[in-house]
Design an enzyme around this catalytic site. Structure first.
Site, short mmCIF file in Angstrom:
data_model
loop_
_atom_site.label_atom_id
_atom_site.label_comp_id
_atom_site.label_asym_id
_atom_site.label_seq_id
_atom_site.Cartn_x
_atom_site.Cartn_y
_atom_site.Cartn_z
N PHE A 127 -18.52 5.25 4.60
CA PHE A 127 -19.14 3.99 4.98
C PHE A 127 -18.59 3.52 6.30
O PHE A 127 -17.42 3.74 6.63
CB PHE A 127 -19.01 2.95 3.87
N GLU A 131 -16.21 -1.45 14.40
CA GLU A 131 -16.65 -1.04 15.73
C GLU A 131 -15.47 -1.14 16.70
O GLU A 131 -14.47 -1.81 16.39
CB GLU A 131 -17.82 -1.91 16.20
N GLN A 295 27.47 1.31 -5.28
CA GLN A 295 26.73 0.10 -5.66
C GLN A 295 25.62 -0.23 -4.65
O GLN A 295 24.54 -0.68 -5.05
CB GLN A 295 27.71 -1.08 -5.76
N ILE A 353 17.95 6.00 2.36
CA ILE A 353 18.78 6.74 1.41
C ILE A 353 18.95 8.19 1.87
O ILE A 353 20.03 8.78 1.72
CB ILE A 353 18.15 6.68 0.00
N HIS A 354 17.92 8.75 2.47
CA HIS A 354 18.00 10.13 2.96
C HIS A 354 18.88 10.27 4.20
O HIS A 354 19.24 11.39 4.58
CB HIS A 354 16.60 10.67 3.28
N GLU A 379 -8.78 -1.59 4.94
CA GLU A 379 -9.53 -2.53 4.11
C GLU A 379 -9.09 -3.98 4.34
O GLU A 379 -9.14 -4.80 3.42
CB GLU A 379 -9.39 -2.19 2.61
#
Length: 401
Positions: A127, A131, A295, A353-354, A379
């Site tokens: 859809f 533009e 922690q 974390i990585h 959207e």
């Protein structure tokens, strides 16, 4: 508790469908997603698998060959697919929106012509509303459809068309002043045209050109394109619903369920980011113990899991509200806003974390880090969602002075 984002009250059929989709994602999508994404390669084999599962007809009524399932079932399937690779969920989302618009607003002839083939995935939908100069202001649409006998002549340029190359049916929103006198509100002089075309790029039918894929930061694999209409002629019976001037409302109805879809995608990507983060945190060691025992990392995991749960709950609520036949623009706006924002935050925490490895293309979190931003604008931006939410709240809590 063994897994986040569980949904209460599902039927046995829904549970079976979700289990099948989850297995497909784990076996057929996750192992190849990053490799395909890095090559910006269309996932042909995955799409064929989705066709075999019947997912292209998931919400299409049984009388047209579909499964006749609810928006909730569809959203939960999208959540699972996005957990594997968000681009795949985009391939079926625009198809689903067009099928939904046909089901809700199409003439009987239009339903009979398209829905059975869409249920099989033989006709694939896209859809087109945006533009180049449009942004969030839908009323500023300049593409135009002019009546010429038993045809309409369409001219204009559309932008950000998902499935632009691979689709064979595009719902295109244009201005159509026929029967709408000068001064008519812009949203009352728009029409949705059903444009059939050949899949591919270049001139796909006389007067219609799909220039090529737009190179994007993320959301790769799925083709995002422009659409250029230059004297495109289509029969008058390809006006959605058979009456001009209703296009804005038809499109907004489609976008409303599309926002539930985007919320589901955000939930799926966030779930995968949490899975990657909690897994890595238990393997990576610093200062003599897994970082999951620190922690600071536990706090991150707690926040991430809470956001995954909250976004999922709001998405499910919005889907169920739509399924009940009630107005759900408030719930869909809230779900889309929260899920996309939380997705970005959960992905970033998993990335942190990585550590340095998150910056490497060898790790899946790098792909998710580039995919999450699309959900912030797809959207409708966060700002648009806030406007919708704010207006609806003022309707519900009108001051009685």
């Amino acid at each position: 508790m063994t897994r986040l984002a569980q949904t209460a009250g599902l039927t046995e059929v829904q549970q079976e469908i979700l289990s099948t989709v989850r297995d497909f994602v784990d076996k057929e999508i996750i192992p190849v997603a990053t490799q395909l994404e890095h090559r910006d390669e269309y996932p042909t084999e995955i799409v064929e698998g989705l066709k075999e599962l019947g997912l292209f007809g998931l919400m299409i009524p049984e009388e047209y060959g579909g499964l006749g399932e609810s928006l909730l079932t569809y959203a939960l399937c999208v959540e699972e697919i996005a957990r594997g690779w968000m681009s795949v969920s985009g391939i079926i989302n625009t198809h689903f929106i067009v099928a939904y618009m046909l089901k809700q607003h199409g003439t009987q002839e239009q339903k009979d012509t398209f829905l059975p083939r869409m249920a099989l995935g033989e006709v694939r939908g896209a859809f087109s509303m945006s533009e180049p100069a449009l942004g969030s202001d839908v009323s500023a649409i300049s593409s135009k459809g002019v009546r010429d006998g038993e045809e309409y002549v369409l001219n204009g340029q559309k932008m950000w068309l998902t499935n632009g190359g691979t689709s064979s049916l595009v719902a295109v929103l244009c201005r159509s002043d026929e029967g709408h006198p000068e001064g008519t509100a812009p949203h009352k002089s728009m029409t949705t045209f059903l444009v059939e075309k050949e899949p591919g790029f270049g001139e796909v039918r006389p007067g219609l050109t799909i220039p090529g894929k737009i190179d994007k930061m993320g959301y790769k694999g799925v083709d995002t394109t422009e659409l250029i209409m230059d004297g495109l002629r289509i029969p008058a019976n390809r006006v959605l619903g058979g009456v001009t001037g209703r296009g804005f409302y038809q499109m907004m109805d489609g976008v409303e369920v599309g926002r539930v879809n985007v919320a589901a995608r955000g939930c799926g990507v966030a779930q995968r980011a949490f899975e990657l983060g909690v897994s890595y945190a238990q393997q990576r060691q610093t200062f003599g113990k897994p970082i999951a025992q620190h922690q600071a990392i536990q706090f991150k995991l707690a926040e991430m899991a809470t956001k995954v749960e909250a976004a999922h709950a709001m998405m499910v609520n919005a889907a169920r509200k739509k399924d009940s036949g009630e107005r759900n623009d408030l719930e869909a706006g809230m779900a889309k806003y929260l899920a996309s924002e939380y997705c970005k935050e959960v992905v970033e925490d998993a990335f942190r974390i990585h550590g340095g490895y998150g910056f490497s293309k060898e790790y899946e979190i790098e792909r998710l880090y580039r995919e999450a931003p699309m959900l912030l604008i797809g959207e409708g931006t966060a700002e648009i969602q806030k406007m919708i939410i704010g207006r609806r709240l003022l309707e519900e809590y009108r001051f009685q002075g």
